[in-house]
Each structure stands twice: as structure tokens, then as C-alpha cells.
Design an enzyme around this catalytic site. Structure first.
Site, PDB file in Angstrom:
ATOM      1  N   ASP A  19       0.830  -1.200   0.000  1.00  0.00           N
ATOM      2  CA  ASP A  19       0.000   0.000   0.000  1.00  0.00           C
ATOM      3  C   ASP A  19       0.869   1.257   0.000  1.00  0.00           C
ATOM      4  O   ASP A  19       1.977   1.250   0.540  1.00  0.00           O
ATOM      5  CB  ASP A  19      -0.910  -0.024   1.245  1.00  0.00           C
ATOM      6  CG  ASP A  19      -2.023   1.002   1.148  1.00  0.00           C
ATOM      7  OD1 ASP A  19      -2.295   1.491   0.039  1.00  0.00           O
ATOM      8  OD2 ASP A  19      -2.625   1.316   2.194  1.00  0.00           O
ATOM      9  N   GLY A  20       0.340   2.326  -0.591  1.00  0.00           N
ATOM     10  CA  GLY A  20       1.008   3.627  -0.507  1.00  0.00           C
ATOM     11  C   GLY A  20       1.620   4.117  -1.809  1.00  0.00           C
ATOM     12  O   GLY A  20       2.322   5.134  -1.816  1.00  0.00           O
ATOM     13  N   ASN A  21       1.339   3.437  -2.906  1.00  0.00           N
ATOM     14  CA  ASN A  21       1.894   3.883  -4.200  1.00  0.00           C
ATOM     15  C   ASN A  21       1.406   5.291  -4.548  1.00  0.00           C
ATOM     16  O   ASN A  21       2.182   6.137  -4.996  1.00  0.00           O
ATOM     17  CB  ASN A  21       1.465   2.939  -5.330  1.00  0.00           C
ATOM     18  CG  ASN A  21       2.060   1.559  -5.193  1.00  0.00           C
ATOM     19  OD1 ASN A  21       2.901   1.324  -4.339  1.00  0.00           O
ATOM     20  ND2 ASN A  21       1.630   0.641  -6.042  1.00  0.00           N
ATOM     21  N   HIS A  36       2.849   3.535  -8.949  1.00  0.00           N
ATOM     22  CA  HIS A  36       2.679   2.109  -9.253  1.00  0.00           C
ATOM     23  C   HIS A  36       3.933   1.555  -9.936  1.00  0.00           C
ATOM     24  O   HIS A  36       4.352   0.433  -9.681  1.00  0.00           O
ATOM     25  CB  HIS A  36       1.454   1.888 -10.137  1.00  0.00           C
ATOM     26  CG  HIS A  36       0.160   2.215  -9.443  1.00  0.00           C
ATOM     27  ND1 HIS A  36      -0.109   1.786  -8.160  1.00  0.00           N
ATOM     28  CD2 HIS A  36      -0.931   2.924  -9.841  1.00  0.00           C
ATOM     29  CE1 HIS A  36      -1.315   2.220  -7.805  1.00  0.00           C
ATOM     30  NE2 HIS A  36      -1.821   2.918  -8.799  1.00  0.00           N
ATOM     31  N   LEU A 130      11.148 -20.521  -4.329  1.00  0.00           N
ATOM     32  CA  LEU A 130      10.096 -19.683  -3.743  1.00  0.00           C
ATOM     33  C   LEU A 130       8.785 -19.774  -4.543  1.00  0.00           C
ATOM     34  O   LEU A 130       8.789 -19.654  -5.767  1.00  0.00           O
ATOM     35  CB  LEU A 130      10.575 -18.223  -3.730  1.00  0.00           C
ATOM     36  CG  LEU A 130       9.552 -17.163  -3.340  1.00  0.00           C
ATOM     37  CD1 LEU A 130       9.173 -17.289  -1.871  1.00  0.00           C
ATOM     38  CD2 LEU A 130      10.080 -15.765  -3.628  1.00  0.00           C
ATOM     39  N   ARG A 185       1.994  -5.099   6.076  1.00  0.00           N
ATOM     40  CA  ARG A 185       1.276  -4.039   5.365  1.00  0.00           C
ATOM     41  C   ARG A 185       2.110  -2.774   5.398  1.00  0.00           C
ATOM     42  O   ARG A 185       2.607  -2.376   6.459  1.00  0.00           O
ATOM     43  CB  ARG A 185      -0.100  -3.780   5.989  1.00  0.00           C
ATOM     44  CG  ARG A 185      -0.834  -2.685   5.239  1.00  0.00           C
ATOM     45  CD  ARG A 185      -2.298  -2.568   5.554  1.00  0.00           C
ATOM     46  NE  ARG A 185      -2.870  -1.606   4.615  1.00  0.00           N
ATOM     47  CZ  ARG A 185      -4.096  -1.655   4.125  1.00  0.00           C
ATOM     48  NH1 ARG A 185      -4.902  -2.601   4.479  1.00  0.00           N
ATOM     49  NH2 ARG A 185      -4.530  -0.742   3.279  1.00  0.00           N
TER      50      ARG A 185
END
Ligand code: FPP
Length: 238
Positions: A19-21, A36, A130, A185
Site C-alpha cells: 500500500d502507498g503507491n 505504481h 520460492l 502491510r
């Protein structure tokens, strides 16, 4: 910092709400789309950190069902970035033996995105490192609704059937993944935002003020270090 991490007690599955772009771009007086794009570079940092540590599963919330409500140009750019990411990172994924997976209502994504995804999934299918899972057009409540429909259909077909926790877990998009141990987050918000609600029942939550585009490998290492300092009790007395 890497040296301080106990490799015997790694979280098996890390999930991240990136979050936070938008705020990152706003701070720089840039259009949101720049945020983004910078966010895409941070994805590489997160993936690399997990790869270096030897974490088995990483799940990233890349596009939520609610994200369709954003302006069409932003949605379009997010889809373009995803396709760009798959193209750009394929070589790296192969080199690092990364197995790609997706969760969400994938059938509702644009055809070109679906095609690139299918291609990337096929190419990384036999990789054993992974497990990187992208949550795309994902919403936890939609996932549960889809799971219950599936169970109801099976019940109609098979007659009587017990619906227990295992049956529900097996019907979710995440049926092949263990539950997340650590949920990260970024950008300071204290919300789950409809992400892995069932699966994160016992996950340790780690929230940082750092905006997603500023997220670096050391942030993930810090989250793992803090996780290792906590005592997990699963409702018991420990
Ligand atoms: C939240 O920031 C982020 C998203 C809605 C999308 C996440 C996408 C990326 C990190 C880039 C592409 C990802 C991949 C896997 C290629 P926000 O726009 O909600 O930020 P804000 O809350 O500050 O407005």
C-alpha cells in the site's frame, strides 16, 4: 541484519499488502501511475529478500476486486504493469527457480493479461524454489463465496457431506498454500482490506509506515526479525 535472522525459524509463508503507491507519487507531485511503477520495482526487492532468506511462500496483493472502482486509466496501467512485470522478470524467475502462482477471479481479467499469466505459470510450473503468488482481482469475501458455491455443488452431487474447516480450506483459491505466518502491510494503515481473511486467522501482523515504493530488502528482513521475537500461541497459553 541478515546474519541476525534465525534460518531455522523463518515464517514459511509471508503475505504482503502493498500500500502507498499513490501517496508516494503525491509526495513527489507526480501522477499516481508513477507510484505504481516505482511499486513494481519494490516487488523485486520483496521477492529477492524472500529468495535470499529461503522463505518458501510469498503472496502479494497486487489487484483487489475493489480496485476496479479506480479511474479506467489507472486500472489499465496496473494491467500493463503486470504484463510488463511478467515479461521483465521471467528470466530472473527462471534463474532463481521461482514458481509463480495466482489467486483471484482470474477469468474476469482482460484476455491479454490472462494469456501472459498462463504463459508465465506454464514456464515456471516445474520450478521448486520460492512460491510467488500474485493476488489478482482478489477479494477474500468473493473467495469464500466461491468456495461455498463449490461446496454446495459437491453436496448436491454427493448427497450428505460434512463441511468442516478442512473442507473450506480445500475449496479456497489458496488450497495449495499453507496459511500465512506473517502478514506485512506498508504505509501505516491498520486494515486487512479483504485480504486472506480466513487464511490469516493466526498470522502475525507487521505494519510499517514505509510507503510500498520505498520498501527494500532490509524492511522485509526487519519484519522477519520482529516476527522471530514474538511468541505465537494460537489461542493457547504457550
Ligand atoms: C496500493 O497503492 C497498491 C495497489 C493498488 C497496486 C499494487 C501494484 C503494484 C505494487 C505494482 C505492480 C505490481 C506487480 C506485481 C507487477 P495505492 O494506490 O492504494 O496507494 P495509496 O493508498 O497511497 O493511494
Amino acid at each position: 541484519m541478515l546474519a541476525q535472522i534465525d534460518r531455522e525459524r523463518l515464517p514459511r509463508h509471508i503475505a504482503i499488502i502493498m500500500d502507498g503507491n499513490g501517496r508516494w507519487a503525491l509526495k513527489r507531485k507526480l501522477p499516481r501511475i508513477y507510484g505504481h511503477r516505482a511499486g513494481m520495482r519494490a516487488v523485486r526487492q520483496g521477492v529477492e529478500a524472500c529468495h535470499r532468506l529461503g522463505v518458501s511462500y510469498l503472496t502479494l496483493y497486487a489487484f483487489s476486486i475493489e480496485n476496479w472502482k479506480r479511474p479506467p486509466a489507472e486500472v489499465k496501467l496496473l494491467m500493463t504493469l503486470l504484463r510488463e512485470y511478467l515479461k521483465k522478470e521471467m528470466e530472473e524467475m527462471q534463474r532463481e527457480n521461482i514458481h509463480l502462482g495466482v489467486i483471484g477471479r482470474i477469468h474476469e481479467l482482460p484476455g491479454a493479461v490472462r494469456k501472459d499469466l498462463q504463459n508465465a505459470l506454464a514456464r515456471t510450473r516445474s520450478n521448486t524454489g520460492l512460491h510467488l503468488t500474485l493476488a489478482l482481482n482478489y477479494g477474500s469475501r468473493a473467495e469464500l463465496a466461491d468456495a461455498f458455491s463449490k461446496l454446495a455443488m459437491q453436496m448436491r452431487k454427493n448427497g450428505k457431506m460434512e463441511i468442516d474447516e478442512k473442507a473450506i480450506s480445500r475449496s479456497l483459491y489458496t488450497q495449495d498454500l499453507p496459511d500465512p505466518d506473517l502478514l506485512i502491510r506498508t504505509s501505516g494503515e491498520m486494515r486487512l482490506s479483504n485480504f486472506l481473511l480466513w487464511q490469516a486467522a493466526y498470522a502475525e501482523l507487521w505494519v510499517t509506515e514505509t510507503l510500498w515504493p520505498d520498501f527494500r530488502r532490509r524492511d522485509l528482513y526487519q519484519a522477519v526479525l520482529d516476527y522471530q521475537k514474538r511468541e505465537r500461541r494460537y489461542g493457547g497459553l504457550g
